[in-house]
Scaffold this active site. Structure first.
Site, short mmCIF file in Angstrom:
data_model
loop_
_atom_site.label_atom_id
_atom_site.label_comp_id
_atom_site.label_asym_id
_atom_site.label_seq_id
_atom_site.Cartn_x
_atom_site.Cartn_y
_atom_site.Cartn_z
CB SER A 84 -1.16 -0.17 1.20
OG SER A 84 -1.78 0.98 1.17
CG ASP A 110 -6.80 -0.72 -4.58
OD1 ASP A 110 -7.61 -0.03 -3.97
OD2 ASP A 110 -5.76 -1.09 -4.35
CG HIS A 124 -5.95 -1.06 -0.86
ND1 HIS A 124 -5.35 -0.69 -1.68
CD2 HIS A 124 -5.42 -0.87 0.14
CE1 HIS A 124 -4.31 -0.32 -1.40
NE2 HIS A 124 -4.28 -0.02 -0.10
#
Length: 437
Positions: A266, A369, A399
């Site tokens: 991320s 996502d 995600h």
């Protein structure tokens, strides 16, 4: 469509995240702006498994861990993950003496002595040609002289990992990150260095990015100190007086910094990409560290011009666009908020160095996502300049589907880790064959 349980957990997760971001947005006292910063928050560390510096039954996966604080002037924190090197030695050598475990019995240190005992354990005798008596007050793994000579023939690559959390949450030693790094260390047979970088808003951009570069320089320094120590030991000089307390024995005995991989999760993917760029610019100044590849897992990329996925999935699971915008406002310097900031948008013009110099880059994206399109676009730009930059997209995934605590044990998360390991081994294999596992 993810299962109902995941959807419900996503709703709760977004409510808690929005509440935390709102509380961090409130004006903070001046004392919180100290350069020392924070690398974790109490809620992120519970539950947090303690470090396990020996290959004991407490680590059935055969991975030992150790916590370090390399910079006394900041809260930068590292957790090292070392897969048991004796498993390989036992499988390749039938001699009885090679089957011994090079670890000392686990002992409980006296109160206040744990930190001192770990510093004292870093001796050049443990990595040189002469054996040294085992420290009595250290209950972790230390390589003996025989293990060091064996390790010289089989060095482990180094994977530098950056956790996620939108720059404001997360920790290198959180339960989820600990489990994920153990999995990667075991699958890749590599030393994993999980980086607990400084968090926002106490430490805004570029603090977290600079911490990533500092870790790479620290690994290079460790390798150079160890090499210097071995040289001095070979000449018969007293090496213990030369920086012995600064050497990390796990890296000195087992790490091969010339096979270094960056792995970002991320927002950690943004940091990994920045560190890769700085490594390219530094060149031989980072010797013997050489970044051979990087893995960007659902990177936290944004931009002012919305993509199709941003329009269609803006209210997607776990990290929606509204929460991410608030996180970026907390991370970027005050008065410099822009979705086309170089930290957010990898495709802004003038962001050096040239893409053709970037290392091979694997990009992992999730179907559900909203940030996936920009990550795919970045990968396409790398492929246009002949950089090996494949994309792995996982169906019905959200995600952080491979790193969140509630999803770590799903078959999809395990398959993702295995796919990443297969690709990484193309570049860390010493056999020169892309399918050498």
């Amino acid at each position: 469509m993810p299962p109902v349980a995941v959807q419900l957990h996503s709703l709760l997760f977004k409510l808690l995240l929005r509440r935390r971001l709102s509380s961090l947005s409130a004006p903070a006292p001046a004392s919180t702006a100290a350069p020392f910063g924070v690398s974790s928050r109490p809620a992120d560390q519970r539950p947090s498994p303690p470090s396990n510096p020996s290959f004991s039954p407490a680590s059935p996966d055969g991975v030992a861990t150790k916590d370090l604080h390399p910079d006394p002037l900041s809260s930068l924190h590292l957790r090292l993950f070392l897969p048991n090197p004796n498993h390989h030695a036992a499988a390749t050598s039938p001699a009885p003496h090679s089957l011994r475990r090079n670890s000392f019995p686990q002992r409980e240190p006296a109160p206040g002595q744990d930190h001192l005992s770990r510093r004292a354990s870093a001796s050049f005798h443990a990595i040189g040609v002469s054996p040294a008596p085992a420290p009595r007050d250290y209950g972790g793994y230390l390589p003996t002289a025989g293990a060091a000579r064996s390790a010289a023939r089989r060095r482990l690559p180094v994977i530098v990992q950056f956790h996620g959390g939108a720059f404001v949450t997360g920790a290198a030693d959180s339960a989820a990150n600990d489990a994920f790094c153990r999995r990667v260390a075991r699958l890749c047979d590599a030393i994993v260095v999980a980086v607990g970088y400084r968090l926002a808003p106490e430490s805004r951009y570029p603090a977290a990015f600079e911490d990533g570069v500092a870790v790479l320089r620290w690994i290079a320094k460790q390798a150079n100190l160890a090499a210097c120590g071995r040289t001095m030991m070979g000449k018969g000089t007293g090496a213990d007086s030369f920086g012995a307390a600064m050497v990390e024995p796990w890296l000195a005995a087992h790490a091969d910094p010339s096979r270094c991989v960056l792995l970002g999760v991320s927002c950690g993917a943004n940091i990994a990409d920045y560190v890769a760029r700085k490594a390219v610019e530094a060149g031989k100044l980072l010797d013997p560290v050489r970044v051979v590849a990087q893995v960007l897992m659902y990177p936290f990329f944004m931009g002012s011009a919305p993509t199709r996925s941003e329009l269609k999935l803006a209210n997607s699971y776990f990290y929606d666009k509204a929460s991410c915008l608030l996180a970026w406002k907390l991370f970027l310097p005050e008065g410099e908020f822009s979705l086309d900031h170089p930290a957010a948008n990898p495709l802004v013009p003038g962001r050096g160095p040239p893409l053709k110099l970037m290392p091979p880059t694997l990009t992992v994206v999730a179907e559900l996502d909203w940030m996936k399109d920009r990550a795919i676009a970045y990968s396409e730009e790398l492929r246009k300049v002949n950089v090996d930059a494949p994309v792995l997209e996982y169906k019905d995934a959200v995600h952080e589907f491979a790193t969140l605590d509630v999803l770590l044990k799903t078959p999809q998360a395990q398959a993702c880790a295995e796919d990443i390991a297969i690709w990484i081994k193309k570049y860390i294999s010493l056999r020169g064959h892309e399918l050498s596992y």
